[in-house]
Design an enzyme around this catalytic site. Structure first.
Site, mmCIF file in Angstrom:
data_model
loop_
_atom_site.group_PDB
_atom_site.id
_atom_site.type_symbol
_atom_site.label_atom_id
_atom_site.label_comp_id
_atom_site.label_asym_id
_atom_site.label_seq_id
_atom_site.Cartn_x
_atom_site.Cartn_y
_atom_site.Cartn_z
ATOM 1 N N GLU A 195 7.498 11.444 -29.141
ATOM 2 C CA GLU A 195 6.332 10.798 -28.527
ATOM 3 C C GLU A 195 6.710 9.718 -27.515
ATOM 4 O O GLU A 195 6.408 8.540 -27.698
ATOM 5 C CB GLU A 195 5.423 10.197 -29.611
ATOM 6 C CG GLU A 195 4.782 11.254 -30.478
ATOM 7 C CD GLU A 195 3.683 10.702 -31.384
ATOM 8 O OE1 GLU A 195 3.619 9.477 -31.575
ATOM 9 O OE2 GLU A 195 2.893 11.513 -31.888
ATOM 10 N N GLU A 214 3.070 18.029 -35.334
ATOM 11 C CA GLU A 214 2.741 17.119 -36.448
ATOM 12 C C GLU A 214 1.241 17.170 -36.703
ATOM 13 O O GLU A 214 0.447 17.296 -35.762
ATOM 14 C CB GLU A 214 3.061 15.661 -36.103
ATOM 15 C CG GLU A 214 4.508 15.309 -35.974
ATOM 16 C CD GLU A 214 4.686 13.815 -35.640
ATOM 17 O OE1 GLU A 214 3.771 13.017 -35.898
ATOM 18 O OE2 GLU A 214 5.736 13.476 -35.078
#
Ligand code: GLA
Ligand code: ZN
Length: 684
Positions: A153, A310
């Site tokens: 991320e 995720e």
């Protein structure tokens, strides 16, 4: 869509952080036994492992990772191997303070947290390059490794002196001369002209924030910088096995970076999705927003599935209220991703940490240490479902409609001062248009202004404030050739440099839309106007709709008036128009409306222009379907986001339907699905 990992069907797995458990022998064996029980076939390993891999500069310890990879492989579980740049060990910050990020207020961070590095720092580039190469040398040909999970991320921006210099270099390359920059930045305004490159600084609260083109270029530069950092990380690992693909996990409609650009650096898209279910009884807004982000992620790399890298198997722990998923919701939300083109369902994380800030974040294995939990059973159910669906893993997702979602426009429209500084609501508007199509089971792709739109039937561009002229040309050609284009208020105001068009709004879209927008009225909260649909072709019971917040005052220049304002000094003036242009038609919705108008509007569009829903099953409110298809087989994913059980009449689809998951109860041609139920029907 090309299946990324054809031998594996759908992927099912989690972030696995065994480095947190090395002091507890036997944990890996227990974990692997449970992974098999949960039908997991992939784990993302090493995401935050830098301090376990390189506890001191140049001193590596790979033994623990050898053991993890070997054991996973021996048990049929593959690995996404991460590069560890998401978080750095303390020795890095202590030895090379330049890696610490400088904020926009020019304060420099202390060591700590994660995702907060300087992407320009030569030391950081060198150190990440080195550890990545070490990992690749050792594992790029390990049979367990499926792909690289680059960093984690990527986020944020750094304003240190090295970044400022890089920014200036980027500007020099773009503008060539200061004269050109000054002109295109309109910098005579407030005497903001630059007479040397060194006078230029990134925008920040203590300095410049009013030169919109500077703000925009800074965001473009930051995206470019992260893209190049990502490229640097990939270049460090690829030589050891060029065939091994690389991804980095995105976060949906993330504001900071232009994902259209970042997607160019990676082989496939993956992302982390965390919808906060059950905040309200009606889940449609959240379910459709989540669907929109899935469609965006799929559209970033056409022809390929994305991966759901995720999601939480239970609750997250960073939102104000950590609400549990109600029975059914875990399978439903997991399969929603697959329904929109995901090749996987993966979780954060496999085993719940014992300490630190994520010790109470949902995980597959809770502190109690086994899968005999509600969450454990939910995860097993997803594993079983994905195995049953394996044949669909390479199936396509087809759309005839595209919605334009472009980061340049997004940044520019949000930065603009006026006409509604208390919330211009660009993202919300795009979502409302999307939702109106979603609830009618009309499938949608998302496009930027740089994507070829010629293969779509309908292109929707809500609030396209910043219009790139090349895109406007393509819109003209698209409509002339028979395409349907839909635009709204507050479009065609500025060009790519954020300079207002001086040819009358909506700038280069004026011709194709057949209107001129002279002014826009901003309404106070609570104030409304009404639109009355006057066209005989408006085939709806309702002809009056409330409008609010932004009302464009337009003149028609060839367009047909479909609806007019009913109040205020612009009563009777056009509010909805349609223009014939070549073989196609272009619509203009001049005011912000509620969802009631958009629902009716898109039904009219579908009827008039032959857009079909992906299924002929009639689904009640709160229930939707999407279809993936391959070789004449159609997989109809029926998703019930309502808290009511529903009985479907399967005769509404032409041929026989086979329920692949058997989550509901079948009685002849009737199929009862529970609240938050999901079923996949195969039609051949
Ligand atoms: C992000 C991160 C994960 C984890 C989760 C928690 O997605 O990538 O490491 O922190 O959030 O929801
Ligand atoms: Zn920096």
């Amino acid at each position: 869509m090309r299946n990324l990992f054809p031998t594996l069907g759908f992927l099912h797995g989690a972030d696995y952080n065994p480095d947190q458990w090395l002091h507890q022998p036997g944990i890996i064996e227990q974990d692997i036994a449970m992974m098999k029980e949960a039908r997991c076939n992939v784990m993302s390993v090493g995401i935050f492992s830098w301090s376990s891999l390189e506890p001191e500069e140049g001193h590596y310890q790979f033994g623990w990772l050898d053991n993890v990879l070997d054991k996973l492989y021996a048990n049929g579980i593959s690995v996404f191997l991460a590069t560890p740049s998401g978080a750095r060990p303390a020795w890095v910050s202590e030895k090379y303070p330049e890696v610490l990020r400088t904020n926009s207020d020019r304060t420099r961070n202390l060591h700590g947290e994660r995702h907060n590095h300087c992407y320009s720092s030569p030391a950081y580039l060198r150190l990440t390059g080195k550890i990545n190469a070490q990992l690749a040398r050792r594992y790029a040909n390990h049979p367990a490794v499926l792909a690289w999970h680059i960093s984690n991320e990527y986020g944020g921006e750094c304003h240190c002196e090295i970044c400022q210099e890089n920014f200036r270099g980027w500007l020099k390359e773009k503008y060539q001369s200061l004269e050109n920059l000054n002109q295109r930045w309109w910098s005579t305004f407030w005497s903001h002209e630059y007479t040397s490159w060194s006078q230029i600084h990134s925008p920040g609260p203590l300095g410049e924030q009013s030169v919109h083109a500077l703000n925009l270029d800074w965001r473009r530069f930051v995206t470019e910088q992260v893209a190049l950092f990502c490229r640097h990380e990939i270049e460090a690992v690829k030589p050891f096995n060029p065939a091994l693909p690389a991804t980095t996990n995105f976060h949906g409609a993330f504001y900071d970076y232009d994902y259209w650009r970042l997607a160019q650096e990676i082989d496939f898209v993956s992302w982390d999705s965390y919808p906060e279910w059950h905040q309200t009884r009606d889940q449609q807004a959240l379910a459709s927003y989540t669907a929109f982000t899935f469609d965006l992620m799929r559209s970033l790399k056409p022809g390929l599935p994305f991966l759901l890298m995720e999601s939480t198997p239970g609750t997250t722990n960073w939102q104000p209220i950590s609400k549990l998923k109600k029975p059914g919701m875990h399978l439903l939300s997991a399969l929603q991703a697959v329904a929109h083109g995901s090749g996987s369902v993966q979780y954060f994380q496999w085993r719940k940490s014992r300490g630190s800030s994520e010790k109470l974040h949902g995980a597959v294995v809770d502190h109690v240490g086994h899968l005999n939990t509600r969450v454990g059973q939910d995860v097993k159910q997803v594993g079983t479902a994905l195995e049953k669906l394996a044949d669909a893993a390479g199936s396509d997702y087809r759309a005839e409609v595209a919605i334009v979602y472009d980061w340049d426009n997004r940044w520019a429209v949000n930065d603009s001062a006026g006409p509604r500084n208390c919330g211009i609501k660009f993202e919300e508007t795009v979502h409302k248009h999307y939702q109106a199509l979603w609830q009618q089971n009309i499938q949608v792709d998302i496009v930027s202004q740089r994507v070829d739109i010629s293969r779509y039937r309908v292109v929707v561009a809500p609030m396209l404030y910043m219009v790139n002229e090349a895109f406007a040309d393509r819109v003209n050609q698209f409509v002339a050739a028979g395409g349907i284009f839909i635009a709204t208020y507050w479009s065609g105001i500025v060009n790519e440099d954020d300079l207002c068009y001086t040819t009358g709004f909506p700038g280069p879209l004026r011709d194709v839309l057949g209107i001129w927008s002279e002014e826009i009225d901003s309404l106070y909260d609570g104030e409304t106007n009404q639109i009355q649909m006057t066209a005989a072709s408006w085939d709806k019971a309702t002809r009056d709709y409330t409008c609010l917040e932004l009302c464009d005052l337009i003149h028609t220049e060839g367009a047909e008036v479909l609806g007019v304002y009913q109040q205020d000094f612009y009563q009777g003036r056009p509010a909805v128009t349609r223009n014939r242009y070549g073989k196609g038609e272009a619509y203009y919705v001049a005011a912000r409306t509620g969802s009631d108008f958009l629902t009716d509007f898109y039904q009219q569009i579908a009827d008039r222009h032959g857009l079909s829903a992906c299924t002929t099953l009639r689904l009640p409110s709160g229930m939707v379907a999407t279809v993936r298809e391959q070789d004449g087989k159609r997989y109809i994913f029926v998703q019930n986001f309502s808290d009511c059980a529903v009985t479907l009449d399967l005769t509404q689809e032409a041929g026989p339907l086979e329920a692949l998951l058997n989550t509901g109860e079948r009685q002849d041609q009737r199929y009862a699905l529970p609240a938050f139920g999901v079923e996949v029907f195969l039609a051949e």
